[in-house]
Design a protein around this motif. Sequence first.
Motif, PDB file in Angstrom:
ATOM      1  N   UNK A 174      -2.838 -12.076 -13.794  1.00  0.00           N
ATOM      2  CA  UNK A 174      -2.122 -11.534 -12.373  1.00  0.00           C
ATOM      3  C   UNK A 174      -1.198 -12.193 -12.083  1.00  0.00           C
TER       4      UNK A 174
ATOM      5  N   UNK B 208       4.597 -11.761  -4.832  1.00  0.00           N
ATOM      6  CA  UNK B 208       3.623 -11.948  -3.933  1.00  0.00           C
ATOM      7  C   UNK B 208       2.320 -11.656  -4.832  1.00  0.00           C
TER       8      UNK B 208
ATOM      9  N   UNK C 264      -1.558 -10.995  -4.083  1.00  0.00           N
ATOM     10  CA  UNK C 264      -2.515 -10.790  -2.947  1.00  0.00           C
ATOM     11  C   UNK C 264      -3.663 -11.531  -3.065  1.00  0.00           C
TER      12      UNK C 264
ATOM     13  N   UNK D  76       6.078  -8.274   4.119  1.00  0.00           N
ATOM     14  CA  UNK D  76       5.192  -7.111   3.931  1.00  0.00           C
ATOM     15  C   UNK D  76       4.952  -6.820   5.429  1.00  0.00           C
ATOM     16  N   UNK D  77       5.032  -7.717   6.339  1.00  0.00           N
ATOM     17  CA  UNK D  77       4.311  -7.326   7.773  1.00  0.00           C
ATOM     18  C   UNK D  77       5.710  -7.862   8.458  1.00  0.00           C
TER      19      UNK D  77
ATOM     20  N   UNK E 236       4.067  -4.656 -15.320  1.00  0.00           N
ATOM     21  CA  UNK E 236       4.117  -4.052 -13.954  1.00  0.00           C
ATOM     22  C   UNK E 236       5.284  -4.641 -12.967  1.00  0.00           C
ATOM     23  N   UNK E 237       5.006  -5.886 -13.336  1.00  0.00           N
ATOM     24  CA  UNK E 237       6.026  -7.018 -12.644  1.00  0.00           C
ATOM     25  C   UNK E 237       7.521  -6.493 -13.014  1.00  0.00           C
TER      26      UNK E 237
ATOM     27  N   UNK F 186      11.397  -7.278  -3.375  1.00  0.00           N
ATOM     28  CA  UNK F 186      10.584  -7.329  -4.342  1.00  0.00           C
ATOM     29  C   UNK F 186      11.101  -8.058  -5.705  1.00  0.00           C
TER      30      UNK F 186
ATOM     31  N   UNK G 278      -0.533  -4.794 -17.907  1.00  0.00           N
ATOM     32  CA  UNK G 278      -0.418  -5.216 -16.422  1.00  0.00           C
ATOM     33  C   UNK G 278       0.789  -6.385 -16.184  1.00  0.00           C
TER      34      UNK G 278
ATOM     35  N   UNK H 107      -6.758  -6.541  -7.108  1.00  0.00           N
ATOM     36  CA  UNK H 107      -7.532  -5.490  -7.694  1.00  0.00           C
ATOM     37  C   UNK H 107      -6.620  -5.142  -8.752  1.00  0.00           C
ATOM     38  N   UNK H 108      -7.130  -4.518  -9.795  1.00  0.00           N
ATOM     39  CA  UNK H 108      -6.540  -3.900 -10.908  1.00  0.00           C
ATOM     40  C   UNK H 108      -7.458  -2.613 -11.251  1.00  0.00           C
ATOM     41  N   UNK H 109      -6.864  -1.513 -10.754  1.00  0.00           N
ATOM     42  CA  UNK H 109      -7.379  -0.195 -10.639  1.00  0.00           C
ATOM     43  C   UNK H 109      -7.783   0.245 -12.152  1.00  0.00           C
TER      44      UNK H 109
ATOM     45  N   UNK I 248       2.045 -11.450 -14.181  1.00  0.00           N
ATOM     46  CA  UNK I 248       2.521 -10.254 -13.764  1.00  0.00           C
ATOM     47  C   UNK I 248       3.709 -10.557 -12.583  1.00  0.00           C
TER      48      UNK I 248
END
Lengths: 248, 321
Positions: free
Chosen positions: A143, A78, A80, A49-50, A97-98, A73, A94, A84-86, A146
Amino acid sequence: MSSSLALDQVTVTGRLEAVTAKLNRGGIKAICGPNGAGKSTLLSVLAGLLAPDAGCVRLGAAQVDRLPAAERARQLGYLPQAPEIAWDVSVETLVSLGRLPWRGAPASEAQGAIDAAIAAMDLERFRHRPVTRLSGGERARALMARVLATRPDWLLADEPLANLDLAHAATLMRRFREQAQEGRGVVLVLHDLATAMNHADRVLVLHHGRLVADGPPGHALSESVIREVWGVEARWLGEPGARALAIG
Amino acid sequence: MTRKPTLLLVCALALAVPLSLLAGRVWIDPFDPQTRNAAVILLQLRLPRAVLALIVGGGLGTAGAAMQGYLRNPLADPGLFGVSSGAALGAVLSFWTGYAASVYLLPVFALIGAGGAMALLALIAGRDGGVALFTLAGLMIASLAGALMSLAISLSPTPFAMSEIVTWLMGALADRSWREVWIAAPLTLAGVAVLALVARSLDALTLGEAAARSLGVEPRRLQALMIVGVGLTVGASVAVAGIIGFVGLIVPHLMRPLTDRRPSSLLLPSALAGALLLLLADVLCRILPLAGGELRLGIALSLIGAPFFLHLLLKMRRGSV
């Protein structure tokens, strides 16, 4: 298949300095260090990511920050810090989404991965429950599920145990252990040194962006390293595998 | 899960469209073809107006759903982008300069304004692809365009131009023809298609920016596509109908509980519900008896929208959104 993650002289200006390490899959690796030592930065670099300012990260033969985004991916999962879960989606949504990096994969395969991830994190009962109606520990597991649904070779998690009570933290560590035993690479940023001591197979200690210790926890988290890096006098108590840290 | 509301909305539209054609100052009785000029009223006045309501409403609903997904905020509205203000500024300038007298030039000016706002937004926010800078840039553009619009109004060359501008800004579908349909339809369709392309990326954003990137989302590409998609739909809608607020805010909200709440599941129902809402609101404007003309669509929607917005805020304070 047994692609390793190799850091070669990775430098991120002001945050990491010439970090070199080779991580093989299987086993739990912990990244430890005081606040601001560069732990999260290192994990972001590992996750692609960086991009480092100098040096490089290789996944097998490929350079991580040059991999196509979807390919990266699929291999590097990963989680974080403070995720968050918007939207108030259900646990199953959820977890699904993975599967986003696997565009075009058959639906049956996707559903199989989602079901397996839900089972692995023991979330069957909560499958249709909205995420806002989960406890902190259940949410952390959802999470994690996911990330598992992607079926990545590597699990990279930034302080996954933060804000979890003892029982939930122990459960989650057990799940990480199972994933490592299945041959995944598991890299965790851990704040709690006792957790790293008791559960990790290898610990990387960062101090001011430099890798100052790297090895089995008994060695990398020795009392002298703790004194030097954290600046506290500490003593390990108890038996190996169930150690506690006494400070002062 | 989204199939059911989608199906219901399609049925509702199939009913509402033909009925809407009958309603207006002159009611047309389908069983009594004696009404004078019925064919002209239907084909040249009401049908284009209904089609335009569907296009503009569908576009605004989709753009709103995409914006809320992108900004991860249920209070986001396509207007936040500054694109609608940019388009409105373009339109105002066409009145100001007198070019609005040519029917084609008003939408062209508006589209240029929208394009300018999009370019400015991309220029300011496009470097890092982050959402915060992007939102601030959008707000800045909206407020700058708003100020320039007020300036243009206050310096209007004639009182007539001023009244034209003010009326136009209120947003309406009255007196629109097939010409506006041909302008808005391709642009809106293109915009909606672009937004459909980013649907999966918006789903990934549910988990926040870092996790979305780890799932393969490329923030700069996503941002560029969002600017183009929202810019085309909103720009086209302002160009033909003026500023119509609240559709993009309310509609995704009403639809979200009927879906699995993923942004991608919300796009189609929001498009359909936006089309339906605008069609019904426009019929209401047509049939409400009002001295001195009909109620402006923009005003009607704001009258419905403002209390709804308040209700939403109160509900969020109780933590149940």
